[in-house]
Structure formats: C-alpha cells, structure tokens
Scaffold this motif. Structure first.
Motif, PDB file in Angstrom:
ATOM      1  N   ILE A  10      -0.626  -1.445  -8.153  1.00  0.00           N
ATOM      2  CA  ILE A  10      -0.378  -2.336  -7.029  1.00  0.00           C
ATOM      3  C   ILE A  10       0.265  -3.665  -7.429  1.00  0.00           C
ATOM      4  N   THR A  20      -7.916 -11.021  -3.971  1.00  0.00           N
ATOM      5  CA  THR A  20      -6.912 -10.281  -3.212  1.00  0.00           C
ATOM      6  C   THR A  20      -6.701 -10.927  -1.858  1.00  0.00           C
ATOM      7  N   PHE A  45      -2.416  -2.176   4.226  1.00  0.00           N
ATOM      8  CA  PHE A  45      -3.145  -2.435   2.987  1.00  0.00           C
ATOM      9  C   PHE A  45      -4.428  -3.208   3.281  1.00  0.00           C
ATOM     10  N   GLY A  61      -7.945  -1.937   2.577  1.00  0.00           N
ATOM     11  CA  GLY A  61      -8.742  -2.742   1.667  1.00  0.00           C
ATOM     12  C   GLY A  61     -10.110  -3.010   2.239  1.00  0.00           C
ATOM     13  N   MET A  74      -4.138   2.289   0.478  1.00  0.00           N
ATOM     14  CA  MET A  74      -3.820   1.390  -0.624  1.00  0.00           C
ATOM     15  C   MET A  74      -2.522   1.813  -1.302  1.00  0.00           C
ATOM     16  N   GLY A 123       0.220  -0.023   0.253  1.00  0.00           N
ATOM     17  CA  GLY A 123       0.424  -1.047  -0.767  1.00  0.00           C
ATOM     18  C   GLY A 123       1.557  -0.723  -1.712  1.00  0.00           C
TER      19      GLY A 123
END
Lengths: 110, 209, 653
Positions: free
Chosen positions: C290, C358, C390, C394, C422, C426
């Motif tokens: 990522i 994050t 994302f 998440g 993700m 992501g």
C-alpha cells in the motif's frame, strides 16, 4: 560518477587497523574459553549458568561487531548503525513475540 | 495549467547548499548495500534460530541435545572459525599496503582454517547420521541440521568466494575493484563468525546442559 | 531423466486447456509480430539487456498488466462458479480446479501484480524525483526484475504443465506438506514465490541505498517528495520482512524435499510455527503493497489541488510509524488459531493503534484539498474512489481487529471484502492514479481523459457491486473459498450481484485497455511536448517526456520542497550551464540469463529433475562469479552528445 575517488582515497574509508583485530581476537578468545570452561567445569549451574553463557556470547558478539565489522566507525550519516539498529529491533520483536505466541499455544494445547 | 517554463542559464557561482551525502562514490555505496544484505541474512538466521528454540524439545521420543552433543568438536570449530576470521582481517590489512603476496598468503591461511571448520562439521553430521540420528527422525533434529547446516553452507560459499578472490588478487593485484571486493568479503566472513557465536552458545553450550 | 514429469502433466480439463492454448497462441503471436517488424535486435538492445531504471520500470508494468489479466481471469471464474453453483448445480469448475484457481488468484495478485507495482513505480519515479541519473546498483536492479519476471513465467508454466497448488496463496501446512500435497502444485508455488522473493529483497536493498546515497545536492531527507519517503519506508519493510518469508519457505522446502519435520503433523513438527512466521512476513507485506499508493496520492492530491501537501512532517512520521508498527501486529491474522486472550488482546490493541497514523494521512490529504483549487482529472478521481473504498474497508479492518468480532467473521466473505477493499480500493486504485498521472512523463502522451473517466466509473461502481454484497454474505455465514452452497442459505442473489459487479469491472478494464490502444494510435492528438502537463511540483516534471537516458543533463540543486514549483517561481538556485561527460552503465545480458536459469531451476526442482537442477544452479553461480570478476564498464556520453539531446528538447538554452 565523474569524480570517482582513486584507490588511495578509498582506502581511507576502510577503518580496520591491526590494533583492532588483535584486540578483538584476544577478547573473543578469552570470552570463548570462559564460556566453554564454565560449561565443562560447571562451577556455576542452573539458570545462572545459562544467563552467564548467554551474556558472554552477547559480549563477544558486540566485540566482533565493533572490532571486526567496525560498526559505529563509519562516517556520518551512520546508515550502517541505523540499519543494524532497526534489524535488531525487528529481530527481538519477532523472536520475543514468536516465542511468547508459541508457548501460549503450547500451554493451551496441553 | 501553466505551460512550460524556461530555466535561465547564467554563469553564476555555485550556490552554497549542503550536499546530503558527500560520499556518493561506489565504495561506500557497495559497503552499505552489502551491509544491508547481511542484515537480511541475520533475519534468515534469526528465523531459523527461533524455530530451533521452538522445536528443540520435540525429539519425538528420540535422544535430546543433552544426549547427542559433546563439546570437543564445537570448541575446535569455534577456534578454527575465529582464527580464519582474523586471518581474513590480516589479508585486508595487507591489501591496504598493496602487498599482493601477503594478501594471498593470509587468504590461504583463512581458507585452511575455514575448510577445517567445514570438515569438522561434516564429520560431526556424518557421525550423527551413522548412528541413525537423521533429520527425518524428529523436529529437533530437523531444526538442528538446518540451523547449523545452513551456517555451514554459508561458510562453504565463503570458501568458494575466497578462492575467487585469491585468483583475482593474483591476476590483477590490488585495484579499485579487488580492494572493494576484499572488504565486502571480509564483512561476510566476519559476519559468519558472528553468527557462529550464537550457534555455539545456544545450540551446543546450552544444549549439553 | 525427466524426474516426475510425464505426459500426464500435459493433460487438462476443458477450461484449463483453453487457457493454456490461448496463452501459447498469445506468446506465438507476439513472437511473430516481433519477427514481422524485425524488432528482435531492438528488443534485445533497448529492453532485455537494459539497466536503465526507466526501461526496467516499464517492463515491470508490462508484466503487471499481463499477470493482472491472469489474476483477473481467475477472479471472474471464481465469481461465475459461485453465481451458478447453487443447490443441484455444481457450477462449471471441478472442486480441485476451483482450489487451484483461488490459490493462483491470490498468489498472482500479491506477488506478481502488487509487488510488480511497487518496484515498477520505484524504478520509474524514484531516480527522477531525487535528481539522480541512476540507481545505486543497476545490475542488481535488473537482476531483481528478471527474477520477478521469470517467477511470473513459472506461474504461467504451472497453468500448462501439471497442476498448481490447491493450498491457498499462503500454503499452510500440514495441507501443503508432503503427506497431504504430494504432487507438484505446492512445489511450483514454493519456487515461484521464493524466486520472486529473492528478487524483491535485492530490489529493496537497491532502492534503500539509492534513496539514502544518491539524492541530488540540497535534497536533505526533509526535502524529499513524500512519494520518495513512502518508497524509503516501503523498502525498509521489504528488507526486514522478506528474509522471514525466505527462511519459512526454505523450511517448508526442506520438509517436502528432505523429509524434515518442521511443520509436519508427526515427528514433533509444529505447523503453527509456519503460520506464525509466514504472517510475521505477511503483515508487513500488505503495508509494502500500500505504501506506493499512499505516496502516489500525496503527489496527486498536492498537484491537483495546486497546494503544498498539508502537514509534511506528520505525513513522514505517519509513514515511519506505520512501517515500524507493521512488524508488531501479525497475530491478528490468526486470532482464532488457539492463542489465549492475553496474546490476542496485545495484538488487537497494536492493530488498532496502527489505524491511527493511517487516519492522520487521510486527514492530511483532505486538509491539502481544503482551500485548494481542485482539478477533477482522472488521477484525482481515483483518489476519491480510494478515499471512500479504502477508508470503509479500513474501518472493517478495525472491526476485525477486535478478537470477539473476528471469531464471528474470520475466514468468511466479510474478511474477503475487507482485504479486497484494501488491495483494490487502496493498491489498485493507487496504481491507476499513478498510471494516469505519470504515463505522460514516460511516453510523452496524455491518456484519453474521457475513456479514463468511463473506465473509472465502471471500476468504482463495479467494485462496490462486487464487494458490498460480500460483507453481507460474511455476516450471513458464508465462508471463503466455497465452490458450492445450498439454495436454502439465501446467498444466491448476493453472489449473482457480486458476479455482475465483477463483469462491470471487466468492462472497465476493457475500456482501460482500449484507452491505452487508442492513445497510442492517435499520438498526435495526445502528444504533450511540455514535459509537464499537470503543472507538477517535483523534479521529474522538469525533464523532457520521455526523459533522456541520463535523466538530468545537469544534476539539479534543490533548496526546498517542491523544487519545480520553486523553479517556476524563480526561487530555485540557479543551475550552472556546465555540461560534463556523463558515464552510464552499459547494457548486460547477465541478469536476463540468470533469470532464465532461475526459471529452469525452479521448474527442475518442482519436477525433481535432478541433473537439470544441478546444471542450472551451477550456471547461475558461474554467471555470478563472471559478473563479480569483471570491471564496471561504462558508456561515456560526451558533452557534444548531451548538448544535442538537450537542444532537441527545445526549452533549454
């Protein structure tokens, strides 16, 4: 690329000396003899013996890192030291947590 | 969106700005990169060590380390590797003075000690296998042979590398390239002695207790 | 003579045969095209033996796109199977084949698409953004690529010869051990992952050294673009996580080839040690995947908001903290596999903690856009899709980090939806953003914006349709890797929705491929001659598009963040117009040969063809010694040649 130093300049980057090798060798020799002697003669025993041998081993590792591998002697910025430090951090993390986890699993299995 | 810009070239004095790293030359780049590789090798050994720690009691009814290990051979191996490591250091010191014959001489000494190490280790393994204690018998034996054997494999690869270095120094003497390679070979060789400290401490010394 | 390889290995069922035949014909087609256009020499000189990171980066992207097609085909097959295999129907796939497909899907997407994106972007962007002409170790960089590419080819070979592993993308023992998977499948998996892993480690060392050692004058660490910071932290994670994978696969290999008992059911083996170690690698791995996306978005959001990135220092610290913490959360991947509450609680808390930095990054991106002049070009659109998908995924991750919740939905489709959010929301959306953003730099062509947007909406809506039902299915009790289920479960409609979503994504992917083709076909319409179509801020936008092989005729000197904006505002230090001869490393075929030998070695080991393994291994060692006995040879580009190239660009004096 165009201003590559010549061989003599590069040799200055190498930090080994006869002195450091002799010192390292003698220290390592003594530490090794001590460890083996302790185990063979068993003057101490049990957990204390284990901790002592481990400590002797760690000290010898530090000696060899310093005197043979010249860690910490590089010019600033000291990337090698930083990278080693992070490796040690990850190593201890993985080792301690893995042993904890596996022991926990083992205990719960029995 | 702006269109392209034009960089005005003038013949002005060099701006006084900090250079992030004055050492952009190939030597320091190589030693740093090789050091990073050694760190990855550390973690490979660490994984093998951790596995040995977890599995060394799993003898599956067979003999344990206390019954199988003795200390004479590991002590000799330790001495051999230490002497080899120092000899290698002397070889590099000789290269600082461009003394070609001395370099090769010390490398031969280091090679002999290193070969003695590998020979003794093979002898030890052979002894165990002859008695029927093979790596197929238990997790303990698997992890022991793997940990110690992988280190021995690294040493063997180092011996091959040493031969290559001897040939290069013999042919070309001390040049930019051979000096650089000798230094990183030295790093590799010292690193293997470093790992061996942990092997003789945790596997053999603690193993016989 | 041929080990375990027999003619039986070439026999497949219909669908596999079709895949193999189309693959073979595709390969023959490309070879034929090269012959027809007489481009073999060009291919050899300009690409296959190149050590130019820009070329290597593009080759990574080619492999990524090809392997994405394979992985996505796997996904479509899985979705179709699950949409049809209800009640009396068994769908279109045999159970064994289904297992091979989901194993291949995960392996391909993570190792050959994800890691390819990481190193492809690193190769293309990092040297340019740090004002360097090259990477630290050009030979090793090329070697890392060829090991990766050959491992990908090994996975394609596994389609056609024999069967692939049925043990999932991580191959847990004892299922992956010799006793329960005696065939070639797991061996294929081991060798392709091991070879690719070695390539990744080598490339990781290369880029870390490059970033630490080869920045241009004035570019202190605190003046680096955030993308470079993201790659730096990413490479640190690569260097310290991949050895664990190497060691663990090594031990599994020893179990399978030498009868050892690391992870076997008997002999004292402990398969949980494999699970433990592989996830100690596996968790940093997902952060490795990522980070380039995070870095891309920092560049894209700043550029398309016409504002400096908000909170540079906190962005850097967030990257560092996430990288460090990524090594301390891995047990959350096996909460349910027997650990006690203390252990579970510790890792649960650490997992929740890692969500914090994050979140900091997400807010910083949003604050960057606040009071900025936001341009809704496609790189920015992908950011918005990332933001939604994302972040939602998440948050489901934070849900999963609570062991009591995880016990309910572990290994269900809820988990699948989480991690696909993700990696698609992501990693993949980040890649598409990077692709549309930087494509002009390396080709001199701006992608067709209309087609970009159509593709975007297909992907965005298709993704939501394909994966939101999976969250529901997870709650309803559907586990992962199911090839059949009862009609009474009531899951069927949701699976059909998911399959429709996958088809919409497929349509979007087709538009992307067509967009690429259309752009390349109508070059004149899409040409960008400025080298800077987006009003960029970082050093790559000061070069021509595509950049000359040496990147910068004069190494730039930098005195602040966003150096090209500084140049545009006349705040940059004046470069001195003094050309020098430029030394560049020459082409070398050794990385390619070593890669090919590694491929042969992997194949020979898989099929236990002893002599071939030994021969190929000796070949690799020989080439290595040859290379390490030679001298670094350089091509010299004289001042006159440099002046000619720079003059052709036009905007230099």
């Amino acid at each position: 690329m165009n201003s590559e130093p010549n061989l003599n300049e590069i040799k200055k980057e190498y930090h080994g000396t006869l002195r450091s090798y002799i010192q390292g060798f003698i220290a390592s020799l003594l530490l090794t003899l001590a460890s083996f002697a302790l185990v063979i003669t068993r003057v101490i025993s049990g957990h204390f013996l284990i901790y002592t041998i481990v400590a002797l081993g760690l000290i010898q590792a530090a000696v060899q890192l310093r005197f043979f591998l010249k860690l910490g002697h590089e010019d600033h910025p000291r990337w090698e030291t930083l990278v080693f430090g992070f490796m040690l951090f990850v190593l201890l993390l993985i080792a301690i947590c893995s042993l904890w986890i596996m022991k926990n699993l083992n205990d719960r299995l029995m | 969106m702006d269109k392209s810009f034009v960089i005005r070239h003038t013949v002005e004095a060099h701006p006084d700005l900090s250079i992030p790293d004055p050492h952009q030359d190939a030597f320091v780049r190589t030693t740093l990169g090789f050091w990073m590789y050694l760190m990855t090798d550390c973690l490979i050994f660490a994984s093998l060590f951790i596995t040995y720690a977890v599995l060394h009691h799993e003898t599956f009814g067979g003999p344990s380390s206390r019954e199988l290990f003795e200390l004479k051979l590991p002590f000799a191996e330790t001495m051999a590797l230490l002497l080899s490591s120092v000899s290698c250091g002397f070889a590099i010191l000789a290269s600082l003075k461009n003394k070609k014959n001395k370099i090769i001489g010390w490398l031969i000494v280091a090679f002999l000690f290193g070969a003695a190490f590998v020979g003794m280790e093979l002898h030890e393994f052979n002894g165990l296998l002859q008695q029927g204690h093979s790596w197929r018998k238990s997790a303990f034996l698997s992890s022991f042979f793997t940990l110690v054997g992988t280190h021995g494999l690294h040493v063997s690869i180092g011996l091959l590398w040493m031969l290559v270095m001897m040939a290069q120094v013999f042919r070309n003497g001390v040049t930019l390239f051979t000096f650089r390679r000798l230094v990183i070979f030295g790093m590799f060789w010292h690193f293997l002695d470093l790992v061996w400290i942990f092997i003789f401490t945790f596997v053999y010394l603690i193993g016989v207790l | 003579m041929f080990g375990n390889l027999t003619w039986e290995a070439f026999r497949h069922d219909t669908i596999q045969s079709m895949a193999v035949i189309s693959m073979v014909f595709g390969g023959i087609g490309i070879a034929a095209l090269l012959f027809y256009l007489k481009r073999w020499k060009w291919l050899w000189k300009e690409w296959l033996t190149s050590v130019d990171p820009k070329r290597i980066g593009i080759m990574y992207m080619v492999v990524v796109l090809v392997m994405f097609c394979k992985g996505f085909s796997d996904a479509l097959l899985l979705r179709m199977q699950q949409a049809f295999s209800v009640g009396d129907s068994q769908g279109l796939l045999e159970p064994g084949h289904f297992q091979e497909i989901f194993s291949a899907h995960g392996t391909t997407m993570i190792f050959f698409v994800g890691m390819g994106i990481v190193f492809g972007l690193a190769n293309l962007i990092v040297p340019l953004q740090i004002g360097a002409r090259d990477v630290a170790y050009p030979f090793l960089n090329a070697l890392g690529f060829w090991l990766f590419a050959m491992a990908a080819i090994l996975s394609l070979v596994s389609l056609g010869i024999g069967h692939f592993s049925t043990a999932g993308w991580l191959a847990y023992p004892p299922l992956s051990g010799l006793e329960y998977s005696p065939g070639e499948g797991v061996d294929y998996w081991i060798w392709m992952v091991q070879i690719a892993g070695v390539g990744s480690t080598i490339s990781g060392i290369n880029f870390l050294a490059t970033i630490l050692k080869m920045r241009c004058p004035g570019m202190t660490l605190k003046k680096m673009p955030i993308f470079v910071w993201s790659i730096l932290c990413c490479m640190v994670m690569v260097i310290f996580a991949f050895p664990i994978l190497t060691a663990t696969l090594y031990m599994l290999t020893l179990d399978r080839y030498l009868g050892m008992h690391f992870f076997t059911a008997g002999g004292g083996g402990n398969f949980m040690m494999y699970v433990n170690l592989i996830w100690a690698w596996g968790h940093p791995e997902v952060y490795i995947l990522i980070f380039p996306a995070f870095g891309t978005f920092s560049e894209v959001v700043a550029t398309f908001s016409e504002k400096r990135i908000f909170g540079y220092l906190s962005m850097v610290w967030a990257l560092i903290i996430i990288a460090v913490l990524s090594f301390i959360v891995w047990l959350h991947h096996f909460f349910t596999m027997g650990a006690g509450p203390e252990v579970n609680a510790f890792f649960a808390v650490m997992t929740m903690v890692i969500a914090i930095p994050t979140g900091v990054k997400i807010f910083n991106w949003l604050f960057t856009k606040f009071r900025g002049r936001v341009h809704f070009s496609s790189p920015m659109l992908w950011f918005f899709a990332f933001l939604l998908n994302f972040t939602v995924a998440g948050m489901t991750g934070v849900l999963l980090s609570a062991p009591p919740v995880d016990y309910q939905v572990h290994n269900s489709l809820f988990l699948i939806a989480h991690f696909h959010g993700m990696v698609i929301g992501g990693v993949l959306f980040g890649f598409f953003s990077a692709f549309t953003y930087w494509f002009p730099k390396f080709t001199g062509l701006v992608l067709d914006e209309k087609l970009n947007k159509y593709a975007f909406w297909c992907w965005f809506s298709g993704f939501l349709l394909a994966f939101m039902p999976l969250y529901m299915l997870g709650f309803m009790g559907a586990t992962r890797r199911l090839n059949h289920y009862d009609a009474t479960t009531g899951w069927h409609p949701l699976f059909v929705l998911a399959a429709v979503g996958a088809l919409i994504i497929f349509f979007g992917a087709c538009i992307q491929v067509y967009g690429l083709y259309s752009t390349l076909k109508n070059r004149s319409k899409h040409r960008d001659r400025t080298g800077d179509p987006w009003n960029g801020r970082t050093l790559e936008w000061s070069t021509a598009s595509p950049p000359p092989i040496y990147n910068f005729a004069i190494i730039p000197t930098v005195n602040q963040l966003d150096p090209v904006w500084a140049m545009k505002r006349d705040e940059a230090p004046r470069p001195v117009c003094h050309y020098e001869d430029i030394h560049l490393p020459i082409n070398t075929a050794i990385p390619l040969y070593m890669g090919i030998l590694a491929l042969i070695f992997g194949f020979a080991m898989t099929w236990h063809i002893g002599w071939l393994s030994i021969v190929s291994f000796i070949g690799i060692v020989t080439l290595l010694i040859l290379r390490l006995s030679g001298h670094d040879e350089h091509d010299v580009m004289t001042v006159a040649e440099v002046k000619k190239i720079e003059a052709a660009r036009g905007s230099y004096g």
